[in-house]
Design a protein around this motif. Structure first.
Motif, PDB file in Angstrom:
ATOM      1  N   UNK A  36      51.808   3.408  16.074  1.00  0.00           N
ATOM      2  CA  UNK A  36      50.719   3.938  16.972  1.00  0.00           C
ATOM      3  C   UNK A  36      49.727   4.746  15.929  1.00  0.00           C
ATOM      4  N   UNK A  37      50.195   5.541  14.865  1.00  0.00           N
ATOM      5  CA  UNK A  37      49.556   6.197  14.032  1.00  0.00           C
ATOM      6  C   UNK A  37      48.598   5.303  13.161  1.00  0.00           C
ATOM      7  N   UNK A  38      49.286   4.195  12.634  1.00  0.00           N
ATOM      8  CA  UNK A  38      48.470   3.155  11.846  1.00  0.00           C
ATOM      9  C   UNK A  38      47.557   2.636  12.730  1.00  0.00           C
ATOM     10  N   UNK A  39      47.587   2.335  13.910  1.00  0.00           N
ATOM     11  CA  UNK A  39      46.598   1.646  14.664  1.00  0.00           C
ATOM     12  C   UNK A  39      46.177   2.604  15.797  1.00  0.00           C
ATOM     13  N   UNK A  40      45.154   3.513  15.415  1.00  0.00           N
ATOM     14  CA  UNK A  40      44.639   4.258  16.560  1.00  0.00           C
ATOM     15  C   UNK A  40      43.860   3.431  17.681  1.00  0.00           C
ATOM     16  N   UNK A  41      44.192   3.788  18.894  1.00  0.00           N
ATOM     17  CA  UNK A  41      43.568   2.946  19.847  1.00  0.00           C
ATOM     18  C   UNK A  41      42.943   3.904  21.205  1.00  0.00           C
ATOM     19  N   UNK A  42      42.318   3.174  21.922  1.00  0.00           N
ATOM     20  CA  UNK A  42      41.469   3.645  23.122  1.00  0.00           C
ATOM     21  C   UNK A  42      42.480   3.350  24.256  1.00  0.00           C
ATOM     22  N   UNK A  43      43.271   2.476  24.440  1.00  0.00           N
ATOM     23  CA  UNK A  43      44.253   2.068  25.554  1.00  0.00           C
ATOM     24  C   UNK A  43      44.915   3.126  25.938  1.00  0.00           C
ATOM     25  N   UNK A  44      45.383   3.155  27.290  1.00  0.00           N
ATOM     26  CA  UNK A  44      46.136   4.047  27.928  1.00  0.00           C
ATOM     27  C   UNK A  44      47.037   3.819  29.024  1.00  0.00           C
ATOM     28  N   UNK A  45      48.107   4.493  29.352  1.00  0.00           N
ATOM     29  CA  UNK A  45      49.121   4.003  30.284  1.00  0.00           C
ATOM     30  C   UNK A  45      48.978   5.393  31.406  1.00  0.00           C
ATOM     31  N   UNK A  46      49.016   4.761  32.859  1.00  0.00           N
ATOM     32  CA  UNK A  46      48.976   5.721  33.650  1.00  0.00           C
ATOM     33  C   UNK A  46      49.638   5.180  34.873  1.00  0.00           C
ATOM     34  N   UNK A  47      50.850   5.523  35.409  1.00  0.00           N
ATOM     35  CA  UNK A  47      51.449   5.341  36.637  1.00  0.00           C
ATOM     36  C   UNK A  47      51.572   3.846  37.108  1.00  0.00           C
ATOM     37  N   UNK A  48      51.862   3.162  35.991  1.00  0.00           N
ATOM     38  CA  UNK A  48      52.480   1.697  35.880  1.00  0.00           C
ATOM     39  C   UNK A  48      51.088   0.764  35.632  1.00  0.00           C
ATOM     40  N   UNK A  49      49.951   1.431  35.232  1.00  0.00           N
ATOM     41  CA  UNK A  49      48.842   0.708  35.027  1.00  0.00           C
ATOM     42  C   UNK A  49      48.244   0.995  33.765  1.00  0.00           C
ATOM     43  N   UNK A  50      47.673   0.067  32.940  1.00  0.00           N
ATOM     44  CA  UNK A  50      47.003   0.432  31.640  1.00  0.00           C
ATOM     45  C   UNK A  50      45.543   0.033  31.728  1.00  0.00           C
ATOM     46  N   UNK A  51      44.793   0.823  30.846  1.00  0.00           N
ATOM     47  CA  UNK A  51      43.371   0.328  30.903  1.00  0.00           C
ATOM     48  C   UNK A  51      42.874   0.584  29.315  1.00  0.00           C
ATOM     49  N   UNK A  52      42.159  -0.611  28.873  1.00  0.00           N
ATOM     50  CA  UNK A  52      41.699  -0.719  27.459  1.00  0.00           C
ATOM     51  C   UNK A  52      40.798   0.361  27.060  1.00  0.00           C
ATOM     52  N   UNK A  53      40.185   1.381  27.945  1.00  0.00           N
ATOM     53  CA  UNK A  53      39.288   2.345  27.503  1.00  0.00           C
ATOM     54  C   UNK A  53      37.746   1.727  27.252  1.00  0.00           C
ATOM     55  N   UNK A  54      37.153   2.602  26.904  1.00  0.00           N
ATOM     56  CA  UNK A  54      35.638   2.444  27.118  1.00  0.00           C
ATOM     57  C   UNK A  54      35.089   2.326  25.459  1.00  0.00           C
ATOM     58  N   UNK A  55      35.962   2.201  24.451  1.00  0.00           N
ATOM     59  CA  UNK A  55      35.252   2.156  22.962  1.00  0.00           C
ATOM     60  C   UNK A  55      34.807   0.885  22.811  1.00  0.00           C
ATOM     61  N   UNK A  56      33.618   0.681  22.115  1.00  0.00           N
ATOM     62  CA  UNK A  56      32.896  -0.623  21.956  1.00  0.00           C
ATOM     63  C   UNK A  56      34.039  -1.236  21.182  1.00  0.00           C
ATOM     64  N   UNK A  57      33.952  -2.782  21.537  1.00  0.00           N
ATOM     65  CA  UNK A  57      35.091  -3.659  20.777  1.00  0.00           C
ATOM     66  C   UNK A  57      36.299  -3.690  21.562  1.00  0.00           C
ATOM     67  N   UNK A  58      37.181  -4.068  20.949  1.00  0.00           N
ATOM     68  CA  UNK A  58      38.652  -3.879  21.685  1.00  0.00           C
ATOM     69  C   UNK A  58      39.394  -2.566  21.847  1.00  0.00           C
ATOM     70  N   UNK A  59      38.684  -1.735  20.944  1.00  0.00           N
ATOM     71  CA  UNK A  59      39.096  -0.250  20.965  1.00  0.00           C
ATOM     72  C   UNK A  59      40.197   0.125  20.146  1.00  0.00           C
ATOM     73  N   UNK A  60      40.839  -0.837  19.412  1.00  0.00           N
ATOM     74  CA  UNK A  60      41.851  -0.636  18.394  1.00  0.00           C
ATOM     75  C   UNK A  60      41.309  -0.688  16.913  1.00  0.00           C
ATOM     76  N   UNK A  61      41.744   0.535  16.216  1.00  0.00           N
ATOM     77  CA  UNK A  61      41.395   0.439  14.672  1.00  0.00           C
ATOM     78  C   UNK A  61      42.412   0.426  13.689  1.00  0.00           C
ATOM     79  N   UNK A  62      42.312   0.311  12.521  1.00  0.00           N
ATOM     80  CA  UNK A  62      43.548   0.450  11.462  1.00  0.00           C
ATOM     81  C   UNK A  62      43.156   1.723  10.483  1.00  0.00           C
ATOM     82  N   UNK A  63      44.339   2.304  10.297  1.00  0.00           N
ATOM     83  CA  UNK A  63      43.987   3.267   9.258  1.00  0.00           C
ATOM     84  C   UNK A  63      44.496   2.889   7.895  1.00  0.00           C
ATOM     85  N   UNK A  64      43.702   2.409   7.175  1.00  0.00           N
ATOM     86  CA  UNK A  64      44.379   1.551   5.947  1.00  0.00           C
ATOM     87  C   UNK A  64      45.064   2.575   4.897  1.00  0.00           C
TER      88      UNK A  64
END
Ligand SMILES: O=C(O)C(=O)C[C@H](O)[C@H](O)CO
Ligand SMILES: [Mg+2]
Length: 403
Positions: free
Chosen positions: A348-376
């Motif tokens: 998770x630290x290498x791939x910071x992401x906007x998605x989250x989990x709550x009560x059995x459901x996930x959400x991709x978040x509202x960041x532009x794009x797919x919401x996942x980056x990489x810490x090279x």
């Protein structure tokens, strides 16, 4: 806009991942997952040696044309290496397009069709009582759907039974380990497992099970029938699915819903199963089935036959795949469920992401794009380590069988 550079980043924060990063002359970048568990470097080479040279100078907004160029243009179509490489490119391009539009990818796909993405977690135990405890723990964490797998008495190692309680990792370092298998023992044990799990968890939690391609069609039919009283959400991968005709036999014997497709790469692999209504859920995913562009095509075909999506989401699919999948899931009209195995903190630290989990459901978040980056910089601290999935042998005579 033009593609100015692209590179493959291979790293192993807890496990190996292959990530493609595409850069443009307008400063926008996108990333895509291209991980193929146990064969990572084949995809990395396919991308570096054969795909990236063809991308430079192209307009990244022409996603469809680039997809067709890589698929038809290669002449050698389909297969996991080719389709994972195409998926890496396609996912990175959708990421760029959504960033250019300044919207989360799900908005670009057509907007949300639901409030959240129902996911299933993995409850594993060495025996039935430990599995029951794990199922109850997942229920406590808020999961509405839980996959249950347990060790089988008399078998030393069984697929799906993880090494730790929260994280699951079947790949072994260096060389493949060997598991033993007895269908008789498994078929005796599994109905008893679900009998106890259902009593403990109650009627409202969705229960799932993965047979991991290990049965013959008639054995699969028997298992489906024996599990009917426990009302499974699905029974997954009962037989090796290259024999698609065999699903007709399984279907004739049981009303337990069937899920297939985590190792499929194209619409051609699942077309007959879908059109003949031999399955209920299609498990193709972003990374192994050609990216968002191709997965959308599969989902649209499936919708015609009331087959719903249930994408693969094991830990060997990187957070980049997860972010793209969650955007897809929030949009796709015939959504069923999404698999969610938690990644480790290192991953998770290498791939910071906007998605989250709550009560059995996930959400991709509202960041532009797919919401996942990489810490090279961090990724560079975790070099590739050779790892393989296990192999499986029949317990009574050592014959190599399906894993
Ligand atoms: O998640 C599942 O359903 C699996 O079967 C996991 C696979 O074994 C794993 O992704 C193989 O790399
Ligand atoms: Mg599976």
């Amino acid at each position: 806009m033009k593609i100015t550079a692209a590179k493959v980043i291979v790293c192993a924060p807890s496990r190996n991942f292959v990530t493609l990063k595409i850069e443009t002359d307008e400063g926008l970048t996108g990333i895509g997952d291209a991980t193929l568990n146990g064969r990572e470097l084949a995809v990395a080479s396919y991308l570096t040696d054969h795909v990236i040279p063809c991308l430079i100078g192209r307009d990244p907004q022409q996603i469809e044309d680039i997809w067709q160029y890589l698929y038809k243009g290669a002449y050698w179509r389909r297969g996991p290496v080719t389709m994972s490489a195409i998926a890496g490119v396609d996912t990175a391009l959708w990421d760029i397009k959504a960033k250019a539009a300044n919207m989360p990818l799900y908005q670009l796909l057509g907007g949300k069709s639901r409030t959240g993405v129902m996911v299933y977690g993995h409850a594993n135990g060495k025996d039935i009582s430990q599995t029951v405890e794990e199922v109850l723990r997942y229920k406590e964490m808020g999961y509405k759907a839980i996959r249950a797998q347990s060790g089988v008495p008399g078998l030393e190692k069984v697929y799906g039974v993880g090494r730790g309680s929260m994280f699951y990792e079947p790949a072994d370092a260096d060389l493949p380990s060997e598991h033993d298998w007895s269908t008789e023992k498994y078929l005796r044990h599994t109905p008893e497992l679900f009998d106890q799990v259902r009593v403990a968890v109650g009627p409202d939690i969705h229960l799932l099970h993965d047979a991991h391609h290990r049965l013959t069609p008639i054995e699969a039919a028997r298992l489906g029938k024996d599990l009917e009283p426990y009302r499974l959400f699905w029974l997954e991968d009962t037989t090796p699915a290259e024999n698609q005709e065999s699903f007709r036999l399984i279907r004739q014997h049981t009303t337990t819903p069937l899920a297939v497709g985590e190792i499929f790469n194209t619409i051609w692999d699942c077309k007959d199963l879908i059109q003949n209504q031999l399955i209920d859920y299609i498990r193709t995913t972003v990374v192994h089935a050609g990216g968002i562009t191709h997965l959308r095509r599969i989902a649209d075909l499936a919708a015609l036959y009331q087959v719903r999506t249930g994408s693969h989401g094991a830990t060997d699919l990187s957070p980049v795949c997860m972010g793209a999948a969650l955007n897809f899931d929030l949009w796709v009209p015939n959504f069923g469920i999404q698999e969610y195995m938690r990644h480790t903190d290192e991953t998770d630290a290498v791939f910071p992401h906007a998605y989250s989990f709550k009560d059995g459901f996930m959400h991709p978040g509202e960041a532009p794009g797919h919401g996942v980056t990489i810490d090279e910089t961090l990724a560079a601290k975790y070099p590739y380590k050779r790892a393989y999935l296990p192999v499986n042998r029949l317990q009574h005579d050592g014959t190599l069988t399906n894993w």
